[in-house]
Design a protein around this motif. Structure first.
Motif, mmCIF file in Angstrom:
data_model
loop_
_atom_site.group_PDB
_atom_site.id
_atom_site.type_symbol
_atom_site.label_atom_id
_atom_site.label_comp_id
_atom_site.label_asym_id
_atom_site.label_seq_id
_atom_site.Cartn_x
_atom_site.Cartn_y
_atom_site.Cartn_z
ATOM 1 N N ILE A 46 24.722 42.801 34.329
ATOM 2 C CA ILE A 46 23.916 43.591 33.396
ATOM 3 C C ILE A 46 23.816 42.850 32.070
ATOM 4 O O ILE A 46 24.825 42.542 31.431
ATOM 5 N N GLY A 47 22.594 42.595 31.657
ATOM 6 C CA GLY A 47 22.372 41.986 30.352
ATOM 7 C C GLY A 47 22.216 43.047 29.280
ATOM 8 O O GLY A 47 21.880 44.196 29.564
ATOM 9 N N ILE A 48 22.479 42.676 28.043
ATOM 10 C CA ILE A 48 22.260 43.591 26.919
ATOM 11 C C ILE A 48 21.437 42.872 25.851
ATOM 12 O O ILE A 48 21.742 41.733 25.478
ATOM 13 N N LEU A 49 20.386 43.534 25.421
ATOM 14 C CA LEU A 49 19.562 43.042 24.323
ATOM 15 C C LEU A 49 19.954 43.848 23.095
ATOM 16 O O LEU A 49 19.378 44.900 22.809
ATOM 17 N N TRP A 69 24.925 36.805 28.851
ATOM 18 C CA TRP A 69 24.171 38.034 29.131
ATOM 19 C C TRP A 69 23.938 38.853 27.861
ATOM 20 O O TRP A 69 23.216 39.838 27.885
ATOM 21 N N VAL A 70 24.590 38.473 26.771
ATOM 22 C CA VAL A 70 24.448 39.183 25.499
ATOM 23 C C VAL A 70 23.465 38.418 24.619
ATOM 24 O O VAL A 70 23.734 37.281 24.208
ATOM 25 N N GLN A 71 22.329 39.041 24.365
ATOM 26 C CA GLN A 71 21.310 38.458 23.502
ATOM 27 C C GLN A 71 20.980 39.471 22.409
ATOM 28 O O GLN A 71 21.123 40.675 22.620
ATOM 29 N N SER A 72 20.553 38.987 21.256
ATOM 30 C CA SER A 72 20.230 39.897 20.159
ATOM 31 C C SER A 72 18.836 39.611 19.633
ATOM 32 O O SER A 72 18.266 38.542 19.887
ATOM 33 N N GLY A 73 18.291 40.567 18.917
ATOM 34 C CA GLY A 73 16.963 40.422 18.335
ATOM 35 C C GLY A 73 16.650 41.606 17.451
ATOM 36 O O GLY A 73 17.433 42.556 17.363
ATOM 37 N N LEU A 95 17.277 35.549 27.612
ATOM 38 C CA LEU A 95 18.187 35.969 28.692
ATOM 39 C C LEU A 95 17.758 35.385 30.032
ATOM 40 O O LEU A 95 18.589 34.935 30.824
ATOM 41 N N LEU A 96 16.464 35.380 30.289
ATOM 42 C CA LEU A 96 15.957 34.892 31.578
ATOM 43 C C LEU A 96 16.097 33.380 31.727
ATOM 44 O O LEU A 96 15.984 32.850 32.836
ATOM 45 N N GLN A 97 16.371 32.694 30.632
ATOM 46 C CA GLN A 97 16.575 31.249 30.699
ATOM 47 C C GLN A 97 18.017 30.882 31.045
ATOM 48 O O GLN A 97 18.318 29.722 31.319
ATOM 49 N N GLN A 98 18.905 31.885 31.018
ATOM 50 C CA GLN A 98 20.313 31.622 31.281
ATOM 51 C C GLN A 98 20.576 31.518 32.783
ATOM 52 O O GLN A 98 19.835 32.035 33.601
ATOM 53 N N ARG A 99 21.668 30.856 33.117
ATOM 54 C CA ARG A 99 22.107 30.792 34.511
ATOM 55 C C ARG A 99 22.650 32.145 34.943
ATOM 56 O O ARG A 99 23.186 32.885 34.138
ATOM 57 N N ALA A 119 19.919 43.931 35.899
ATOM 58 C CA ALA A 119 19.613 45.071 35.038
ATOM 59 C C ALA A 119 19.802 44.676 33.587
ATOM 60 O O ALA A 119 20.571 43.750 33.273
ATOM 61 N N VAL A 120 19.109 45.405 32.705
ATOM 62 C CA VAL A 120 19.186 45.124 31.268
ATOM 63 C C VAL A 120 19.263 46.438 30.496
ATOM 64 O O VAL A 120 18.525 47.382 30.790
ATOM 65 N N PHE A 121 20.152 46.483 29.511
ATOM 66 C CA PHE A 121 20.222 47.579 28.558
ATOM 67 C C PHE A 121 19.700 47.066 27.231
ATOM 68 O O PHE A 121 20.225 46.101 26.677
ATOM 69 N N ALA A 122 18.631 47.672 26.741
ATOM 70 C CA ALA A 122 18.013 47.244 25.480
ATOM 71 C C ALA A 122 18.466 48.142 24.330
ATOM 72 O O ALA A 122 18.634 49.356 24.509
ATOM 73 N N GLY A 123 18.618 47.554 23.140
ATOM 74 C CA GLY A 123 19.150 48.263 21.983
ATOM 75 C C GLY A 123 18.290 49.397 21.485
ATOM 76 O O GLY A 123 18.787 50.312 20.830
ATOM 77 N N ASN A 124 16.980 49.363 21.747
ATOM 78 C CA ASN A 124 16.123 50.528 21.504
ATOM 79 C C ASN A 124 14.919 50.458 22.438
ATOM 80 O O ASN A 124 14.732 49.469 23.156
ATOM 81 N N ASP A 125 14.104 51.498 22.441
ATOM 82 C CA ASP A 125 12.988 51.568 23.387
ATOM 83 C C ASP A 125 11.920 50.521 23.098
ATOM 84 O O ASP A 125 11.262 50.035 24.021
#
Length: 331
Positions: A177-180, A211-215, A229-233, A238-244
């Motif tokens: 699970i990735g997190i933005l 898997w932890v990316q910020s923006g 995130l998609l460029q990582q190995r 699944a991804v959880f984004a910090g807001n909608d």
């Protein structure tokens, strides 16, 4: 523009009598009252709110500072705050700082000059200027805010929100699970990331640091973080984004890589903005109780206006998972 003297002259009474009729501060005969009301209507007289506040101690006006009123979450919150304030007999002056410290400072000066009775401030704006800039203004910090300022605060339990989102994805069988996260210098972003970490800590699973990316909390912020995130190995499922808004930007980035939601990638957002249910597919998200936030903010502010020296209060709002169709189970 008509003045109170014009009203008094037309009604054939003193300005003091006009003031008592308008403010309902002393008995006035029915005849004089009717004459004043007729003159007010004929002249289309609007009382000077600032002058009335100087004499009566209340302008019946509240100020609200927001970072970005174009953000659907803030736009929805503003509508609820306005409704609740109006129900309590107050008007609302909205000030959009657009993330500019100088603009925030100017607005604070303007609201003080207008002698508003109190102010609601989103946390991003509270961090832009020193708390001393607000002076003795009754104040409620919404969304976050430093505890040491001694004013009232309303907090979103972002750590629990991040935990609920991540735990839900784990329960659906997702292990990668990735997190933005939002900007990591913001407390809410840090707390949502802590919730993500806590959900993983309760399992025998580990997450990769990549898997932890910020923006930014924006469409573009989500798009850029998802692209990174998609460029990582080790592709996440699944991804959880910090807001909608980030979630929607992330969906665009995923689509450009040929990924479908939820068939190829499950997605959870945060805030439950009005457009989340109309997203394609409808977005599973963590809901902040916007109406409750507005109700409690006004309630705390009115208590602060009535008793400026009382101890500060902190209200914590519980987030809720809203399950829609952007998550596909793997188990």
């Amino acid at each position: 523009m008509a003045t109170i003297r014009d009203v008094a002259k037309l009604a054939g009474v003193s300005t003091t009598t006009v003031s008592h009729v308008l403010n309902d501060t002393r008995f006035v005969s029915e005849q004089a009252k009717a004459a004043v009301e007729a003159a007010v209507k004929q002249l289309n007289y609007v009382p000077n709110a600032v002058a009335r506040s100087l004499k009566g101690g209340s302008s019946r006006v509240l100020g609200m500072l927001v970072t970005d009123s174009n953000n659907p979450f803030y736009a929805d919150l503003i509508q609820w705050v306005d409704k609740v304030a109006y129900r309590h007999g107050y008007n609302l002056i909205l000030c959009n700082t657009q993330g500019c410290a100088e603009r925030a400072s100017d607005y604070i000066d303007m609201l003080n000059q207008r002698r508003v009775d109190g102010m609601l401030v989103m946390s991003a704006d509270a961090r832009q200027v020193p708390m001393s800039a607000f002076g003795a203004m009754p104040l409620v910090l919404m969304d976050s805010g430093p505890a040491e300022v001694g004013c009232d605060r309303i907090l979103d339990d972002s750590e629990r929100g991040g935990y609920l989102a991540t735990k839900y994805l784990l329960e659906q069988g997702h292990t990668h699970i990735g997190i933005l996260a939002g900007p990591l210098n913001k407390k809410n972003s840090q707390n949502r990331l802590e919730g993500y970490r806590r959900a993983y800590a309760e399992t025998n699973l580990e997450y990769a640091s990549t898997w932890v990316q910020s923006g930014d909390f924006s469409y573009q912020g989500g798009y850029d973080a998802m692209a990174a995130l998609l460029q990582q190995r080790g592709r996440v499922s699944a991804v959880f984004a910090g807001n909608d808004l980030m979630a929607m930007g992330a969906a665009r980035a995923a689509s450009e890589q040929g990924l479908r939601i939820p068939q190829d990638l499950s997605l959870v957002g945060y805030d439950d903005i009005p457009g989340a249910q109309y997203f394609n597919p409808p977005l599973t998200t963590i809901q902040q109780p916007v109406q409750q936030l507005a109700e409690q903010a006004i309630e705390l502010l009115l208590k602060r206006i009535a008793d400026p020296k009382r101890a500060g209060e902190c209200a914590m709002l519980a987030p809720t998972l809203i399950e829609r169709h952007s998550v596909a189970p793997l188990n």
